[in-house]
Design a protein around this motif. Sequence first.
Motif, mmCIF file in Angstrom:
data_model
loop_
_atom_site.group_PDB
_atom_site.id
_atom_site.type_symbol
_atom_site.label_atom_id
_atom_site.label_comp_id
_atom_site.label_asym_id
_atom_site.label_seq_id
_atom_site.Cartn_x
_atom_site.Cartn_y
_atom_site.Cartn_z
ATOM 1 N N ARG A 74 0.823 -1.219 0.000
ATOM 2 C CA ARG A 74 0.000 0.000 0.000
ATOM 3 C C ARG A 74 0.853 1.264 0.000
ATOM 4 N NH1 ARG A 74 -5.194 0.636 3.026
ATOM 5 N NH2 ARG A 74 -5.747 2.820 2.894
ATOM 6 N N HIS A 75 2.029 1.192 0.646
ATOM 7 C CA HIS A 75 2.886 2.376 0.756
ATOM 8 C C HIS A 75 3.455 2.801 -0.589
ATOM 9 C CE1 HIS A 75 5.468 -1.132 0.861
ATOM 10 N NE2 HIS A 75 6.490 -0.356 0.516
ATOM 11 N N ARG A 76 3.387 1.925 -1.576
ATOM 12 C CA ARG A 76 3.869 2.337 -2.895
ATOM 13 C C ARG A 76 2.798 2.184 -3.969
ATOM 14 N NH1 ARG A 76 5.990 -2.654 -4.983
ATOM 15 N NH2 ARG A 76 6.420 -4.075 -3.275
ATOM 16 N N LYS A 77 1.570 2.455 -3.536
ATOM 17 C CA LYS A 77 0.446 2.479 -4.480
ATOM 18 C C LYS A 77 0.803 3.356 -5.692
ATOM 19 C CE LYS A 77 -4.480 3.542 -4.152
ATOM 20 N NZ LYS A 77 -5.550 3.595 -3.138
ATOM 21 N N GLY A 78 0.544 2.838 -6.875
ATOM 22 C CA GLY A 78 0.919 3.573 -8.093
ATOM 23 C C GLY A 78 2.135 2.972 -8.780
ATOM 24 N N ALA A 79 2.879 2.109 -8.075
ATOM 25 C CA ALA A 79 4.035 1.430 -8.677
ATOM 26 C C ALA A 79 3.536 0.346 -9.643
ATOM 27 C CB ALA A 79 4.903 0.825 -7.579
ATOM 28 N N LEU A 187 7.145 13.850 -4.678
ATOM 29 C CA LEU A 187 8.605 13.774 -4.775
ATOM 30 C C LEU A 187 9.143 12.428 -4.275
ATOM 31 C CD1 LEU A 187 9.326 17.416 -3.578
ATOM 32 C CD2 LEU A 187 9.395 16.523 -5.924
ATOM 33 N N GLY A 188 8.267 11.626 -3.657
ATOM 34 C CA GLY A 188 8.669 10.310 -3.154
ATOM 35 C C GLY A 188 8.220 9.213 -4.108
ATOM 36 N N HIS A 192 9.627 8.148 -8.084
ATOM 37 C CA HIS A 192 10.217 6.860 -8.438
ATOM 38 C C HIS A 192 9.522 6.295 -9.686
ATOM 39 C CE1 HIS A 192 12.364 3.140 -7.812
ATOM 40 N NE2 HIS A 192 11.228 2.499 -8.002
ATOM 41 N N ASN A 193 8.198 6.356 -9.689
ATOM 42 C CA ASN A 193 7.430 5.853 -10.827
ATOM 43 C C ASN A 193 7.666 6.715 -12.065
ATOM 44 O OD1 ASN A 193 6.399 3.950 -9.063
ATOM 45 N ND2 ASN A 193 4.650 5.234 -8.503
#
Length: 225
Positions: A74-79, A187-188, A192-193
């Motif tokens: 969940r912490h990198r939703k969108g990856a 920015l986090g 990355h994505n």
Amino acid sequence: MPLTFEDLLARARRLPRGGRRAFLGIAGSPGAGKSTLAGHLVRELNGTGEPWVAHVPMDGFHLADAELDRLGRRHRKGAPDTFDAAGYAALLDRLRAERDDEVVYAPGFERVLEQPLAGALPVPPSARLVVTEGNYLLLESGAWARVRPRLDEVWFCGLEESERVRRLVARHERFGKSPADAAAWALGPDQHNADLVAATRHRADLVVPARAVPGARGPAPSPPG
Ligand SMILES: Nc1ncnc2c1ncn2[C@@H]1O[C@H](COP(=O)(O)OP(=O)(O)O)[C@@H](O)[C@H]1O
Ligand SMILES: [Mg+2]
């Protein structure tokens, strides 16, 4: 001659040939203007007649939060691994195969809930061109590699990086994030994505400069996702 929006319309109009449904992909980093460009194209191409162009965003294939929790992502939703990429490729196949009688329903993405919504976007049998857009159309990892061969052309939204981040932060704020959270997310995880997506730009058939896309016209009825 710089590329204009009229050039883009003409190029999109030429994609369907014969009876086959055509697929135009629009890729680009988060906030680069994919949904805005797709929205303008679909609206202008359809005009006021029977719709022959459908807008099917990749965003509808976000995994639900409950599943992201189960997977610990969940912490990198969108990856890339927080979407159902294989499901997206399968929908493209279904859209290619079924034209004659049935409405094909695509999932939408609800930006306030930040959740996918099944059955949100009807693609009528009259649709001869599907405009689909999202971050990872040109990725070659895992099931994402199935996407590009299913698209006739892929265009890439080129937007200068500082302006892209500015628009992305503003969109996060508009959908409820505090200014600090909006900036931290843009920015986090988003950055990355964005870097992953930027590395796929050379695979696009066309890079669309921001100036070729009409500006946001007045207050939109519903903000593009
Ligand atoms: N020409 C423009 N000027 C200013 N803001 C814009 C313009 N075009 C789009 N935007 C805004 O930028 C944000 C990102 O655009 P969007 O189309 O949602 O990008 P993407 O779908 O690639 O993430 C949106 O909030 C949109 O309203
Ligand atoms: Mg979008």
